[in-house]
Write a protein that holds these residues in place. Structure first.
Motif, PDB file in Angstrom:
ATOM      1  N   LYS A   1      11.518   2.687   2.175  1.00 39.11           N
ATOM      2  CA  LYS A   1      12.326   2.957   0.999  1.00 39.11           C
ATOM      3  C   LYS A   1      13.731   2.385   1.178  1.00 39.11           C
ATOM      4  O   LYS A   1      14.237   2.245   2.289  1.00 39.11           O
ATOM      5  N   CYS A   2      14.349   2.054   0.052  1.00 41.69           N
ATOM      6  CA  CYS A   2      15.622   1.330   0.088  1.00 41.69           C
ATOM      7  C   CYS A   2      16.736   2.129   0.760  1.00 41.69           C
ATOM      8  O   CYS A   2      17.643   1.546   1.369  1.00 41.69           O
ATOM      9  N   GLN A   3      16.686   3.461   0.672  1.00 35.41           N
ATOM     10  CA  GLN A   3      17.757   4.240   1.278  1.00 35.41           C
ATOM     11  C   GLN A   3      17.663   4.294   2.800  1.00 35.41           C
ATOM     12  O   GLN A   3      18.578   4.770   3.472  1.00 35.41           O
TER      13      GLN A   3
ATOM     14  N   LEU B   1       1.023   2.778 -11.731  1.00 34.70           N
ATOM     15  CA  LEU B   1       1.804   4.006 -11.864  1.00 34.70           C
ATOM     16  C   LEU B   1       2.123   4.635 -10.513  1.00 34.70           C
ATOM     17  O   LEU B   1       2.684   5.732 -10.461  1.00 34.70           O
ATOM     18  N   LEU B   2       1.771   3.956  -9.436  1.00 37.77           N
ATOM     19  CA  LEU B   2       2.057   4.495  -8.108  1.00 37.77           C
ATOM     20  C   LEU B   2       3.561   4.492  -7.853  1.00 37.77           C
ATOM     21  O   LEU B   2       4.280   3.589  -8.313  1.00 37.77           O
ATOM     22  N   PRO B   3       4.069   5.467  -7.112  1.00 36.60           N
ATOM     23  CA  PRO B   3       5.513   5.483  -6.818  1.00 36.60           C
ATOM     24  C   PRO B   3       5.878   4.346  -5.863  1.00 36.60           C
ATOM     25  O   PRO B   3       5.081   3.941  -5.019  1.00 36.60           O
ATOM     26  N   PRO B   4       7.092   3.801  -5.983  1.00 36.75           N
ATOM     27  CA  PRO B   4       7.516   2.728  -5.073  1.00 36.75           C
ATOM     28  C   PRO B   4       7.552   3.216  -3.631  1.00 36.75           C
ATOM     29  O   PRO B   4       8.080   4.288  -3.334  1.00 36.75           O
ATOM     30  N   ASP B   5       6.989   2.425  -2.736  1.00 41.79           N
ATOM     31  CA  ASP B   5       6.970   2.755  -1.316  1.00 41.79           C
ATOM     32  C   ASP B   5       7.617   1.684  -0.458  1.00 41.79           C
ATOM     33  O   ASP B   5       7.518   1.712   0.765  1.00 41.79           O
TER      34      ASP B   5
ATOM     35  N   ASP C   1       9.487   8.695  12.419  1.00 43.59           N
ATOM     36  CA  ASP C   1       8.120   8.493  11.937  1.00 43.59           C
ATOM     37  C   ASP C   1       8.056   7.643  10.661  1.00 43.59           C
ATOM     38  O   ASP C   1       6.995   7.136  10.310  1.00 43.59           O
ATOM     39  N   SER C   2       9.175   7.517   9.974  1.00 41.31           N
ATOM     40  CA  SER C   2       9.196   6.722   8.739  1.00 41.31           C
ATOM     41  C   SER C   2       9.467   5.249   8.991  1.00 41.31           C
ATOM     42  O   SER C   2       9.515   4.458   8.056  1.00 41.31           O
TER      43      SER C   2
END
Length: 380
Positions: A85-87, A164-168, A209-210
């Protein structure tokens, strides 16, 4: 007096005639000569067509000189998608002059879906196929140079499935202006923060873990952005096998001036060497997880110019084809005719057999009288 001068002039011109005319009564035609003439005319027609195709074609000329421009800025065009994710990620450049260029100067962080749609996946396969052919056939680069601004755009097409999937993932795209010295563009965990003793990334708030630095390089180039030019890293996709993984790209940038009949632009070619490894401090593999692109600027500059065969050279080659075929076929026809005449003469000489005379002697010479006249003489 004038008439005499004219006659003298005409006689002098006639004596200088290098193409004397032969009367038609002296000219002998044959079937073999006609066959050779047809073959010669056919060969001349084919070679003339091929020569005209060569005349219409162009080629690229490469010239090398020292790059004396060290003060101007170098534009770096980036379009990379990271599976985080961008953050959680940050991108910046740190060069040997200890100048840090942050991503706020020209890069955009866009949340996207990392998996490609069917149309996008087909586009990526085609781009990877072109890349593999370029590594085998280096002459294809000339075709790409000549077709610049005429071919289709090499940018990743937009999604057509409206998922419609959330951005990952995070797409980092835009451009940066850097100094023309060696530097390091990198994407790693945390946003870059200025520091008086160097530079750092705020990664303490990101869970270990991310970490996932699987990425896709849709476009990476230096200099002026030219549609239709395919760069070495376009279409590259890397999947991380571990959370702590480092991807390194060692890039050598060569300033290039491109002059074709369609465009005139200043761009940069580059070669790249790839390396990836898992960060494991216990095993002695130290470093920081992320994507690191270490680039160096070559001191040589390449000028690529599209050239065309001059018309006068085309005429000279055409005259050489016509005259050469006429002379060669004439010589070959003469040699062939000479060989055929020798063979035929031997057959004629071998067809005469010795004649047995009435007295028992053998006459090896040609008979002077026929058998009928010989019988008539014997009866008398």
């Amino acid at each position: 007096m004038r008439r005499l001068n004219r006659k003298k002039t005409l006689n002098l011109v006639k004596e200088l005639d290098a193409f004397p005319k032969v009367p038609e009564s002296y000219v002998e035609t044959s079937t073999s000569g006609g066959t050779v003439s047809l073959i010669a005319f056919t060969a001349m027609a084919l070679l003339t067509i091929m020569e005209f195709m060569v005349y219409r074609d162009t080629w690229m000329k490469y010239e090398y000189e020292v790059d004396k421009d060290f003060t101007s800025k170098l534009r770096m065009n980036i379009d990379i998608t990271v599976a985080m994710k961008c953050q959680y990620v940050g991108a910046d450049v740190l060069d040997l002059a200890e100048t840090m260029v942050t991503s706020a100067d020209g890069l955009v962080y866009e949340p996207v879906i990392f998996d490609l749609s069917p149309l996008q996946r087909e586009w990526q396969r085609m781009l990877q196929l072109i890349q593999s052919r370029l590594q085998e056939e280096h002459s294809l680069q000339d075709v790409i140079f000549k077709s610049a601004f005429k071919s289709a755009s090499t940018a990743l097409p937009p999604r057509e499935d409206n998922s419609l999937l959330p951005p990952d993932a995070c797409r980092i795209h835009g451009h940066l202006y850097v100094n023309k010295v060696a530097g390091n563009f990198h994407i790693t965990v945390g946003k870059a923060i200025p520091h008086p003793r160097g530079h750092a990334h705020l990664a303490a708030l990101v869970s270990h873990d991310s970490y996932n630095f699987s990425h896709r390089i849709d476009h990476l180039s230096f200099g002026e952005l030219i549609p239709g030019i395919i760069n070495p890293l376009d279409g590259t996709e890397k999947i991380a096998s571990d959370h702590n993984q480092m991807f390194q790209y060692f890039i050598t940038v060569v300033p290039t001036k491109l002059h074709t009949y369609k465009i005139s632009a200043e761009t940069h070619q580059f070669s790249v060497t790839e390396r990836e490894r898992v960060i494991n401090h216990a095993a002695g593999s130290h470093g920081v997880s992320g994507i690191f692109m270490k680039y160096d600027i070559s001191s040589l500059m390449v000028t690529v110019t599209e050239e065309h065969m001059p018309f006068w050279q085309f005429l000279i080659r055409l005259c050489g084809i016509i005259g050469g075929i006429f002379s060669t076929t004439g010589i070959l026809h003469g040699i062939g005719r000479f060989i055929v005449e020798i063979i035929c003469c031997r057959f004629k000489l071998g067809s005469h057999k010795p004649v047995l005379l009435p007295d028992g002697h053998v006459n090896n010479h040609l008979p002077l009288i026929t058998d009928n006249r010989l019988n008539s003489i014997s009866s008398k």
